[in-house]
Design a protein around this motif. Sequence first.
Motif, PDB file in Angstrom:
ATOM      1  N   ARG A 107       0.888  -1.259   0.089  1.00  0.00           N
ATOM      2  CA  ARG A 107       0.143  -0.076   0.027  1.00  0.00           C
ATOM      3  C   ARG A 107       0.944   1.227   0.163  1.00  0.00           C
ATOM      4  O   ARG A 107       0.640   2.120  -0.890  1.00  0.00           O
ATOM      5  CB  ARG A 107      -0.978  -0.025   1.414  1.00  0.00           C
ATOM      6  CG  ARG A 107      -1.617   1.346   1.435  1.00  0.00           C
ATOM      7  CD  ARG A 107      -2.448   1.224   2.724  1.00  0.00           C
ATOM      8  NE  ARG A 107      -3.441   2.358   2.880  1.00  0.00           N
ATOM      9  CZ  ARG A 107      -2.641   3.433   3.381  1.00  0.00           C
ATOM     10  NH1 ARG A 107      -1.467   3.501   3.779  1.00  0.00           N
ATOM     11  NH2 ARG A 107      -3.736   4.548   3.491  1.00  0.00           N
ATOM     12  N   ILE A 108       1.748   1.376   0.915  1.00  0.00           N
ATOM     13  CA  ILE A 108       2.700   2.572   0.959  1.00  0.00           C
ATOM     14  C   ILE A 108       3.477   2.684  -0.374  1.00  0.00           C
ATOM     15  O   ILE A 108       3.756   3.817  -0.849  1.00  0.00           O
ATOM     16  CB  ILE A 108       3.421   2.474   2.273  1.00  0.00           C
ATOM     17  CG1 ILE A 108       4.157   4.112   2.408  1.00  0.00           C
ATOM     18  CG2 ILE A 108       4.624   1.387   2.259  1.00  0.00           C
ATOM     19  CD1 ILE A 108       4.834   4.225   3.784  1.00  0.00           C
ATOM     20  N   GLU A 109       4.046   1.546  -0.798  1.00  0.00           N
ATOM     21  CA  GLU A 109       4.661   1.705  -2.188  1.00  0.00           C
ATOM     22  C   GLU A 109       3.733   2.418  -3.149  1.00  0.00           C
ATOM     23  O   GLU A 109       4.461   3.175  -4.072  1.00  0.00           O
ATOM     24  CB  GLU A 109       5.194   0.417  -2.551  1.00  0.00           C
ATOM     25  CG  GLU A 109       6.262   0.177  -3.722  1.00  0.00           C
ATOM     26  CD  GLU A 109       5.832  -0.158  -5.005  1.00  0.00           C
ATOM     27  OE1 GLU A 109       6.655   0.206  -6.060  1.00  0.00           O
ATOM     28  OE2 GLU A 109       4.508  -0.091  -5.045  1.00  0.00           O
ATOM     29  N   LYS A 110       2.695   2.070  -3.405  1.00  0.00           N
ATOM     30  CA  LYS A 110       1.773   2.697  -4.321  1.00  0.00           C
ATOM     31  C   LYS A 110       1.887   4.275  -3.829  1.00  0.00           C
ATOM     32  O   LYS A 110       1.845   4.955  -5.094  1.00  0.00           O
ATOM     33  CB  LYS A 110       0.453   2.085  -4.332  1.00  0.00           C
ATOM     34  CG  LYS A 110       0.279   0.684  -5.156  1.00  0.00           C
ATOM     35  CD  LYS A 110      -1.000   0.049  -4.773  1.00  0.00           C
ATOM     36  CE  LYS A 110      -1.033  -1.351  -5.589  1.00  0.00           C
ATOM     37  NZ  LYS A 110      -2.148  -2.142  -5.325  1.00  0.00           N
ATOM     38  N   LYS A 111       1.480   4.463  -2.659  1.00  0.00           N
ATOM     39  CA  LYS A 111       1.474   6.014  -2.360  1.00  0.00           C
ATOM     40  C   LYS A 111       2.807   6.644  -2.585  1.00  0.00           C
ATOM     41  O   LYS A 111       2.654   8.005  -3.159  1.00  0.00           O
ATOM     42  CB  LYS A 111       1.158   6.135  -0.982  1.00  0.00           C
ATOM     43  CG  LYS A 111      -0.036   5.585  -0.360  1.00  0.00           C
ATOM     44  CD  LYS A 111      -1.304   6.504  -0.977  1.00  0.00           C
ATOM     45  CE  LYS A 111      -2.625   5.838  -0.343  1.00  0.00           C
ATOM     46  NZ  LYS A 111      -3.716   7.036  -1.132  1.00  0.00           N
ATOM     47  N   LEU A 112       3.798   6.111  -2.486  1.00  0.00           N
ATOM     48  CA  LEU A 112       5.145   6.696  -2.718  1.00  0.00           C
ATOM     49  C   LEU A 112       5.240   6.858  -4.378  1.00  0.00           C
ATOM     50  O   LEU A 112       5.904   7.925  -4.808  1.00  0.00           O
ATOM     51  CB  LEU A 112       6.342   5.748  -2.190  1.00  0.00           C
ATOM     52  CG  LEU A 112       6.337   5.974  -0.839  1.00  0.00           C
ATOM     53  CD1 LEU A 112       7.587   4.856  -0.337  1.00  0.00           C
ATOM     54  CD2 LEU A 112       6.771   7.332  -0.156  1.00  0.00           C
ATOM     55  N   ARG A 113       4.720   6.079  -5.021  1.00  0.00           N
ATOM     56  CA  ARG A 113       4.936   6.172  -6.634  1.00  0.00           C
ATOM     57  C   ARG A 113       4.057   7.126  -6.999  1.00  0.00           C
ATOM     58  O   ARG A 113       4.167   7.630  -8.130  1.00  0.00           O
ATOM     59  CB  ARG A 113       4.490   4.771  -7.253  1.00  0.00           C
ATOM     60  CG  ARG A 113       5.297   3.498  -6.874  1.00  0.00           C
ATOM     61  CD  ARG A 113       6.597   3.786  -7.972  1.00  0.00           C
ATOM     62  NE  ARG A 113       7.694   2.764  -7.117  1.00  0.00           N
ATOM     63  CZ  ARG A 113       9.003   2.507  -7.422  1.00  0.00           C
ATOM     64  NH1 ARG A 113       9.541   3.451  -8.248  1.00  0.00           N
ATOM     65  NH2 ARG A 113       9.670   1.808  -6.738  1.00  0.00           N
TER      66      ARG A 113
END
Length: 305
Positions: A28-34
Motif C-alpha cells: 500500500r505505501i509503495e503505491k502511495k510513494l509512486r
Amino acid sequence: MNQLKSHSNLPFVSVIIPFFNNHEEVIRIEKKLRGQTYPLDCFEIIFIDNGSTKSFEFPKLFSERNTLLFEKEHINSPYSARNRGVEKSKGEVIVFIDANSTPQETWLENGINCLRQTNSDLIGGKVQFDFKEKVTAGKIVDALTSINMEKAIRERGAAYTANLFVKKEVFEAVGLFEEGVRSGGDVRWTLRAKKHGFSISYCQAAVVEKFARPAKELYRKKIRTGKGYYYSWRQEPNRRIWFYNFFRSLKPPAKSKIKNLNPDRYDPEFDKKITGIWFHIYISGIVEQLAFISEYFSVKIRHRL
C-alpha cells in the motif's frame, strides 16, 4: 502526475521503510510513494524485512522496482533494519517513514524543500493520525500521546523516524542508530546529531498519517517505549532517580487537562469518550513506567551475571 518540471538540481533521495509481517501495508505505501509529486527518477525505495514470520511473496513488479533487504541478526529491531537501509542507500538525503503510514502526495517534495530552504541538516515532518472507520478511546489516546514532532524538535531538538529527512553526511559523521534496540533509538540518535553540531527543523508541510492504535496495541507500544526510555534516561546528564516517574504516574490526570495534551489533535467529539480516554491515559502511563522499571532491573541483573 509529477508537478516538478525541472529537477536536474534536485537531490537523489533514499526512502527507508522497515516492516514486520505487514506485507499488505508495504504494498500500500509503495503505491502511495509512486504517486509522489517528487520525480520518480530522483528517489529510491528500500524496504527492510525485520524478521517476518509470515510467508509472503511480493509481486514481480514490486521486487523489480524496489530494493528489498533482510535484517537477520537483530530481529525485531527497527533501528537495525533502518541501519541496513542506510548502508545500502544511494541518496544524498535519507528519508524515514513507517510502513503503516500514508504520505500526502507532496510529502517528499515539501520535505526536501524545507530541508533546502531552512538550510537544516535534519527535518522532522508533521504526523497526523487516521482512526479508520471507528474512533475508540484507545485510538484517541494513541493520537494524543504519540509523535508530537513539532514539540520534540522545538523543546528538545529530537525527532522520530516516523517522518524524518536526514542529509547523508549526518550519518557519515554521527554513525548509525544503536543496533538491537526496539524503541527510542531515533530520539537518542537525533540528540546525538545535535551534539555534533547538526541543525534540525520542523516542517509543517511534509505530512504523513499513521493509523491510530486500538487499546491492545497501545499497551504493547507503552511497554516497548517504557523499556526504550530506560536507555534514553541513562544518557540524561541530570536524570532523576529511577523511581521518580513511576510515583508521578500514580497521580490520576485531571480530565479537564486531557485536551491540552495535544490541542491540535483534540476534537470536541472526543468529549463523548472522555472517561475511556482518561482511563487509558492513566493506566497506560503506569504500564509504561512499570516497563521502564522492569528494564532497569533486567539490565542490573544481566550485569551481575
